[in-house]
Motif scaffolding. Structure first.
Motif, PDB file in Angstrom:
ATOM      1  N   ARG A 108       0.838  -1.215   0.000  1.00 28.35           N
ATOM      2  CA  ARG A 108       0.000   0.000   0.000  1.00 28.35           C
ATOM      3  C   ARG A 108       0.868   1.259   0.000  1.00 28.35           C
ATOM      4  O   ARG A 108       0.568   2.235  -0.678  1.00 28.35           O
ATOM      5  N   LYS A 109       1.977   1.211   0.727  1.00 34.29           N
ATOM      6  CA  LYS A 109       2.908   2.353   0.782  1.00 34.29           C
ATOM      7  C   LYS A 109       3.544   2.569  -0.599  1.00 34.29           C
ATOM      8  O   LYS A 109       3.668   3.702  -1.070  1.00 34.29           O
ATOM      9  N   GLN A 112       1.026   4.147  -2.848  1.00 32.73           N
ATOM     10  CA  GLN A 112       0.853   5.547  -2.455  1.00 32.73           C
ATOM     11  C   GLN A 112       1.997   6.419  -3.002  1.00 32.73           C
ATOM     12  O   GLN A 112       1.760   7.494  -3.559  1.00 32.73           O
ATOM     13  N   GLU A 115       1.714   6.754  -6.887  1.00 34.54           N
ATOM     14  CA  GLU A 115       0.641   7.664  -7.288  1.00 34.54           C
ATOM     15  C   GLU A 115       0.997   9.115  -6.966  1.00 34.54           C
ATOM     16  O   GLU A 115       0.636  10.022  -7.706  1.00 34.54           O
ATOM     17  N   ALA A 116       1.718   9.327  -5.870  1.00 28.16           N
ATOM     18  CA  ALA A 116       2.143  10.687  -5.511  1.00 28.16           C
ATOM     19  C   ALA A 116       3.120  11.240  -6.541  1.00 28.16           C
ATOM     20  O   ALA A 116       3.189  12.440  -6.776  1.00 28.16           O
ATOM     21  N   TRP A 153      -5.204  -3.042  -7.370  1.00 25.78           N
ATOM     22  CA  TRP A 153      -4.779  -1.682  -7.708  1.00 25.78           C
ATOM     23  C   TRP A 153      -4.584  -1.547  -9.213  1.00 25.78           C
ATOM     24  O   TRP A 153      -5.032  -0.582  -9.826  1.00 25.78           O
TER      25      TRP A 153
END
Length: 196
Positions: A108-109, A112, A115-116, A153
């Motif tokens: 998940r990290k 994240q 996507e950032a 995802w």
């Protein structure tokens, strides 16, 4: 923008999940692979504001399969350079941790962070090795949960993260990864012909 990119590089280095790769490989550095090159050129503007304004969906990704030394890594670097996007390299092995639940948290990290940093190219190197024997591994289902999180995802992502996965052995890749909708295209990189 360069300052922001440098800051993002620092954040990525601290997490140790992803690494920035140098994207100095041009399409002319690749021998042969005409279908792959045509596919790339056709989508040159896929992440541009014009494409976004027009309402075109972002390309999802590519799976590059072939024996060692056929240029899969070079092709992944070429995608990022041709499209002028930062290249993030993911070694799937880094996602797995010893504590229960930590591996899923790391996936998940990683998502994240990707996507950032989008729009970007996420290069998943040797994805086949990460999931070799995932179905019958004795890790209390950790590999399956990591795979499930990653695949969900990939199917549902709306962010401009283009995934380029490379693999040597397609037999080790779970069928759900290759299923239509995860990747836009699968390319097989074989040994070069005499002409190439």
């Amino acid at each position: 923008p360069r300052f922001v990119l440098e800051e993002k590089k620092q954040i990525i280095q601290q997490t140790q999940l992803l690494e920035f790769s140098i994207t100095n490989k041009k399409i002319t550095d690749l021998g042969g692979l005409d279908n792959f090159k045509d596919w790339l050129k056709l989508r040159d503007e896929a992440f541009s504001p014009a494409a976004q304004d027009y309402g075109l969906p972002y390309p999802k990704g590519l799976l590059l399969v072939g024996v060692q030394g056929t240029g899969k890594s070079l092709a992944a670097k070429t995608v990022a350079n041709e499209w002028n996007l930062p290249l993030l390299r993911l070694d799937f092995g880094r996602l797995f941790a010893s504590l229960i639940g930590q591996s899923e948290s790391r996936v998940r990290k990683m998502i994240q962070i990707s996507e950032a940093l989008s729009p970007c190219v996420l290069w998943v190197d040797e994805i086949d090795k990460a999931f070799a024997g995932a179905q019958n591994s004795g890790d209390s289902g950790t590999t399956s949960r990591v795979l499930s999180t990653f695949l969900t995802w990939m199917s549902e992502k709306t962010s401009p993260v283009f995934v380029v996965a490379t693999a040597n052995n397609i037999e080790w890749i779970p069928p759900e990864i290759i299923r239509k909708g995860r990747f836009d295209e699968v390319f097989f990189l074989s040994l070069p012909t005499k002409e190439e």
